[in-house]
Design a protein around this motif. Structure first.
Motif, PDB file in Angstrom:
ATOM      1  N   ARG A 210       0.813  -1.222   0.000  1.00  0.00           N
ATOM      2  CA  ARG A 210       0.000   0.000   0.000  1.00  0.00           C
ATOM      3  C   ARG A 210       0.842   1.265   0.000  1.00  0.00           C
ATOM      4  NH1 ARG A 210      -5.038  -1.603   4.101  1.00  0.00           N
ATOM      5  NH2 ARG A 210      -5.675  -3.470   2.908  1.00  0.00           N
ATOM      6  N   GLU A 211       1.947   1.250   0.731  1.00  0.00           N
ATOM      7  CA  GLU A 211       2.789   2.452   0.754  1.00  0.00           C
ATOM      8  C   GLU A 211       3.322   2.774  -0.643  1.00  0.00           C
ATOM      9  OE1 GLU A 211       6.818   4.185   2.953  1.00  0.00           O
ATOM     10  OE2 GLU A 211       6.084   2.154   3.388  1.00  0.00           O
ATOM     11  N   ASN A 212       3.797   1.750  -1.332  1.00  0.00           N
ATOM     12  CA  ASN A 212       4.275   1.966  -2.697  1.00  0.00           C
ATOM     13  C   ASN A 212       3.139   2.413  -3.619  1.00  0.00           C
ATOM     14  OD1 ASN A 212       6.209   1.596  -5.014  1.00  0.00           O
ATOM     15  ND2 ASN A 212       4.721   0.017  -5.555  1.00  0.00           N
ATOM     16  N   PHE A 213       1.933   1.884  -3.395  1.00  0.00           N
ATOM     17  CA  PHE A 213       0.781   2.290  -4.199  1.00  0.00           C
ATOM     18  C   PHE A 213       0.487   3.777  -4.005  1.00  0.00           C
ATOM     19  CE2 PHE A 213      -3.824   3.064  -4.280  1.00  0.00           C
ATOM     20  CZ  PHE A 213      -4.086   2.791  -5.620  1.00  0.00           C
ATOM     21  N   TYR A 214       0.508   4.248  -2.772  1.00  0.00           N
ATOM     22  CA  TYR A 214       0.238   5.663  -2.505  1.00  0.00           C
ATOM     23  C   TYR A 214       1.294   6.572  -3.140  1.00  0.00           C
ATOM     24  CZ  TYR A 214      -3.453   4.476   0.832  1.00  0.00           C
ATOM     25  OH  TYR A 214      -4.608   4.011   1.414  1.00  0.00           O
ATOM     26  N   LEU A 355       6.777   2.520 -14.248  1.00  0.00           N
ATOM     27  CA  LEU A 355       8.036   1.809 -14.480  1.00  0.00           C
ATOM     28  C   LEU A 355       9.198   2.499 -13.773  1.00  0.00           C
ATOM     29  CD1 LEU A 355       7.686   0.873 -18.268  1.00  0.00           C
ATOM     30  CD2 LEU A 355       7.361  -0.600 -16.273  1.00  0.00           C
ATOM     31  N   GLU A 356       9.210   3.825 -13.760  1.00  0.00           N
ATOM     32  CA  GLU A 356      10.267   4.540 -13.059  1.00  0.00           C
ATOM     33  C   GLU A 356      10.204   4.286 -11.562  1.00  0.00           C
ATOM     34  OE1 GLU A 356       9.708   8.571 -14.193  1.00  0.00           O
ATOM     35  OE2 GLU A 356      10.865   8.394 -16.060  1.00  0.00           O
ATOM     36  N   ARG A 361      12.342   1.360  -6.781  1.00  0.00           N
ATOM     37  CA  ARG A 361      12.203   0.380  -5.704  1.00  0.00           C
ATOM     38  C   ARG A 361      13.259  -0.719  -5.820  1.00  0.00           C
ATOM     39  NH1 ARG A 361       6.750  -2.377  -5.338  1.00  0.00           N
ATOM     40  NH2 ARG A 361       7.765  -3.253  -3.499  1.00  0.00           N
ATOM     41  N   ASN A 362      13.455  -1.211  -7.030  1.00  0.00           N
ATOM     42  CA  ASN A 362      14.451  -2.266  -7.225  1.00  0.00           C
ATOM     43  C   ASN A 362      15.851  -1.781  -6.888  1.00  0.00           C
ATOM     44  OD1 ASN A 362      12.445  -4.007  -8.089  1.00  0.00           O
ATOM     45  ND2 ASN A 362      12.706  -3.477 -10.245  1.00  0.00           N
ATOM     46  N   ALA A 363      16.161  -0.543  -7.262  1.00  0.00           N
ATOM     47  CA  ALA A 363      17.473   0.007  -6.937  1.00  0.00           C
ATOM     48  C   ALA A 363      17.651   0.151  -5.431  1.00  0.00           C
ATOM     49  CB  ALA A 363      17.664   1.352  -7.632  1.00  0.00           C
ATOM     50  N   GLY A 364      16.586   0.575  -4.721  1.00  0.00           N
ATOM     51  CA  GLY A 364      16.663   0.704  -3.274  1.00  0.00           C
ATOM     52  C   GLY A 364      16.775  -0.629  -2.571  1.00  0.00           C
ATOM     53  N   THR A 365      16.174  -1.659  -3.163  1.00  0.00           N
ATOM     54  CA  THR A 365      16.256  -2.998  -2.563  1.00  0.00           C
ATOM     55  C   THR A 365      17.626  -3.632  -2.783  1.00  0.00           C
ATOM     56  OG1 THR A 365      13.901  -3.280  -2.986  1.00  0.00           O
ATOM     57  CG2 THR A 365      15.173  -5.271  -2.507  1.00  0.00           C
TER      58      THR A 365
END
Length: 371
Positions: A210-214, A355-356, A361-365
């Protein structure tokens, strides 16, 4: 004493479990005990559900486009309310009401005062355009290009077909008006309380998503508001500029040319080409001088839009490559019809924002793993 013992024995006998039946329940033919088979059936069910969902989206593509168009309208109204909030310290509801009333007043003025003039000009536009096409064909034949013969009805149908299939939802005038009313009403409802619908969609997602969705929807909303602001600014500049310039040099159907140029400015690339062709054809119908003026007006208006408005908007929103937008317009116009052509630019912008965000998110993970 004997009576008490007899009563206790009777109670013990009554509470004892029933005798065990030797004929126990055997597994039925539908019971699957193999873990491998269960796993494979689960995978097959997921793929079947995905296929059904894709088929349902294909069947309901027009309602989905209408809902997305309503979201675009809501973004325009919300952007207008936010812009008005910079100069009027009043509640958001009142600002949104002012924006909606202004839109209704503009549409009413267009229908009442300019409607009759535009309708008369639109009645003669097709005749003028087809006459100019026939003149071009005659000129080409005279210069050895070939004997070009144009069937007016067939040419009109072919031009309509290149835009894409017109579906039942917007296939008739009544259907188009009904769809337009539905889009506007739904857009107003979404603009009144956008957080309500955002929370409703987020409620159907897992807690961890949900956080990523917001965050993603907030960026999409920002991008869509700026993108639509740029589109409206370009439509106003091109429409009014074309109208006043055509009036100044004496090009026929100035009001209609300004209206068509402004509306088609909503569609990048293709809209400018179509409006330019129409403007030049109408200009040359009034003479060579008017045709040359029409060419000059077209290039001046497009230069102002392309080198001033578009770069200014691109700095505040996603910078979409022209070839990407044109390819999306061709694809969506062919598959989804006129609605897909109009909404190709916002759809591509929203996909790029998503996509950005996913790449971010992938870079942060992955960053802590590299450290």
């Amino acid at each position: 004493m004997a009576t008490t013992r007899k009563t206790g024995a009777t109670r013990a006998k009554a509470s004892a479990p029933p005798p065990v039946d030797d004929h126990r329940e055997a597994p039925g033919p539908t019971e699957i005990r193999s873990q491998l088979v269960r796993s494979e059936l689960l995978k097959a069910g997921v793929w079947l559900g995905l296929a059904l969902a894709i088929g349902l989206c294909i069947v309901l593509v027009q309602p989905i486009l209408l809902i997305f168009a309503a979201i675009v309208v809501a973004a325009i109204l919300d952007g207008g309310a936010r812009l008005l909030g910079r100069i009027l310290p009043i509640g958001r509801g009142w600002r949104l009401l002012i924006v909606c009333l202004s839109l209704v007043a503009f549409l009413a003025w267009t229908v009442m005062f300019a409607g009759s003039q535009i309708a008369d000009q639109a009645a003669t536009l097709q005749t003028v355009v087809m006459a100019q096409v026939e003149r071009i064909a005659a000129w080409a034949s005279a210069h050895g290009v070939g004997d070009l013969q144009f069937d007016t009805k067939a040419l009109t149908e072919n031009l309509a077909g290149t835009v894409g299939r017109v579906t039942a939802a917007v296939g008739t005038v009544l259907g188009a008006l009904t769809s337009l009313v539905m889009v506007v009403v739904l857009g107003i409802f979404i603009a009144i309380e956008p957080r309500l619908y955002e929370r409703g969609v987020a409620w159907m997602l897992p807690m961890k998503s949900r956080e990523n969705f917001y965050i993603t929807t907030a960026r999409m909303g920002f991008t869509l508001r700026r993108l639509m602001a740029g589109r409206l600014l370009g439509m106003i500049v091109e429409g009014i500029g074309t109208w006043l310039a055509c009036l100044a040099v004496g090009i026929p159907m100035a009001a209609l040319m300004g209206l068509l140029t402004g509306l088609l400015a909503f569609i990048p690339n293709i809209g400018a080409i179509v409006s330019g062709v129409l403007l030049v054809l109408v200009g040359f119908s009034a003479g060579t001088d008017a045709g040359l003026w029409a060419i000059a007006i077209y290039f001046i208006v497009q230069t102002v839009d392309g080198y001033l408005i578009v770069p200014m908007v691109a700095k505040q929103t996603v910078d979409l490559a022209p070839a990407l937008v044109l390819g999306a317009q061709i694809l969506f116009g062919t598959l989804l019809g006129i609605m897909g052509l109009f909404l190709a630019d916002p759809i591509v912008a929203m996909i790029k924002v998503a996509l950005e965000r996913e790449a971010e998110r992938n870079a942060g993970t992955q960053a802590p793993q590299k450290a």
